[in-house]
Structure formats: C-alpha cells, structure tokens
Write a protein that holds these residues in place. Structure first.
Motif, PDB file in Angstrom:
ATOM      1  N   PRO A  47      -4.099  -2.536  -5.418  1.00 22.42           N
ATOM      2  CA  PRO A  47      -5.365  -3.326  -5.485  1.00 22.42           C
ATOM      3  C   PRO A  47      -5.591  -3.885  -7.130  1.00 22.42           C
ATOM      4  N   GLU A  48      -5.290  -2.678  -7.898  1.00 22.30           N
ATOM      5  CA  GLU A  48      -5.572  -3.119  -9.455  1.00 22.30           C
ATOM      6  C   GLU A  48      -4.390  -3.612 -10.182  1.00 22.30           C
ATOM      7  N   THR A  65       0.730  -1.191  -0.082  1.00 24.94           N
ATOM      8  CA  THR A  65      -0.043   0.073   0.077  1.00 24.94           C
ATOM      9  C   THR A  65       0.764   1.244   0.011  1.00 24.94           C
ATOM     10  N   SER A  66       2.059   1.097   0.016  1.00 25.90           N
ATOM     11  CA  SER A  66       3.053   2.284   0.168  1.00 25.90           C
ATOM     12  C   SER A  66       3.772   2.701  -1.247  1.00 25.90           C
ATOM     13  N   TYR A  67       3.197   1.736  -2.142  1.00 25.45           N
ATOM     14  CA  TYR A  67       3.715   1.980  -3.584  1.00 25.45           C
ATOM     15  C   TYR A  67       3.495   3.493  -4.138  1.00 25.45           C
ATOM     16  N   ALA A  74       9.905  10.064  -7.395  1.00 25.56           N
ATOM     17  CA  ALA A  74       9.396   8.784  -6.832  1.00 25.56           C
ATOM     18  C   ALA A  74      10.465   7.677  -6.548  1.00 25.56           C
ATOM     19  N   PHE A  75      11.479   7.905  -7.282  1.00 25.79           N
ATOM     20  CA  PHE A  75      12.610   6.895  -7.303  1.00 25.79           C
ATOM     21  C   PHE A  75      13.576   7.071  -6.368  1.00 25.79           C
TER      22      PHE A  75
END
Length: 137
Positions: free
Chosen positions: A127-128, A4-6, A80-81
């Motif tokens: 989730p997707e 969930t932290s992605y 983000a990276f």
C-alpha cells in the motif's frame, strides 16, 4: 493494483529516496536534475556530480528508454528471490541519460535485446510502495 504477496526487500522510505518513491506512487517517474548545469541524476543525492551545485529540482521523465544491459540470475543469492529465478535485472537508459536498475514485467530473459525500447510500468507492491518496472514499448 497492490500485490499483497510481495515478500522481497523494499526501499527504506526516508529522505530523498522516499520522495522518489512517493512520485512513483503518483504514477510519475521523476529524477533530480541540476538547475545549474542540467545534469540528471539517480540515485537521489544533495549535490551534483557534474558541477558540485546544491541546486536541483525533481524533473519528470518521459518514462521511455532502452535496455542498456542485463544479467540473468539463475540462482538467487537472497532467499526472497528464489522462486523468481531465473530472472533478469535490467539497466534501462532513459531519455535524458539516467540509468535505472529495474525489471521488465513482460519480457522473459531469453527475449531481451540491447537497445530494446521500453516504457515505465508502475507496480504497487505494498500500500505504501510503488516500484518502477518497465515493459516493451
């Protein structure tokens, strides 16, 4: 398990790209294969680059391949990276010849070797969306 932290950019879930990632979510690595000449292809598209046919199928890959090449990113160009650096984007050549840009989930950049055998390692990042990472075979 979903992370969930992605917070990294994700693929647009539409058209043929969505179909590819829907298979990943089912734990299947599938690529398009021309039903006229047998050529595999990725990134998904409507027409075969080898014979110009519009006839194709989603064929299942074994998920086995080898490290074809990689680069080590010391300073990420996308924010983000940043916390992931250094990291190594890897091109895996799969059985059948398809090459896929990915990451290895269990190999630090210093241990990468050309020809290293790898196998697919799916990671549900939302989730997707499930992404095809790879790990040492």
């Amino acid at each position: 398990m979903t992370d969930t932290s992605y917070n990294k950019p994700l693929p647009l879930m539409e058209g043929l790209t969505k179909a590819f990632y829907d298979f990943c979510a089912q734990g299947e690595l599938r690529f398009q294969r021309c039903t006229d000449c047998g050529a595999w292809r990725h990134v998904p598209r409507e027409i075969c680059a080898e014979c110009s046919s519009f006839n194709w199928e989603w064929a299942q890959s074994s998920g086995r391949g080898t490290v074809y090449t990689w680069t080590v990113v010391e300073r990420a160009l996308h924010p983000a990276f940043g916390s992931s650096a250094p990291y190594a984007p890897v091109v895996v050549e799969l059985e059948g010849g398809v090459r896929l840009l990915t990451q290895l989930s269990d190999v630090p950049p210093s241990e990468l070797k050309i020809g290293m055998p790898v196998t697919v390692d799916f990671k549900a990042v939302t989730p997707e969306i499930t992404l095809p990472y790879f790990k040492r075979a």
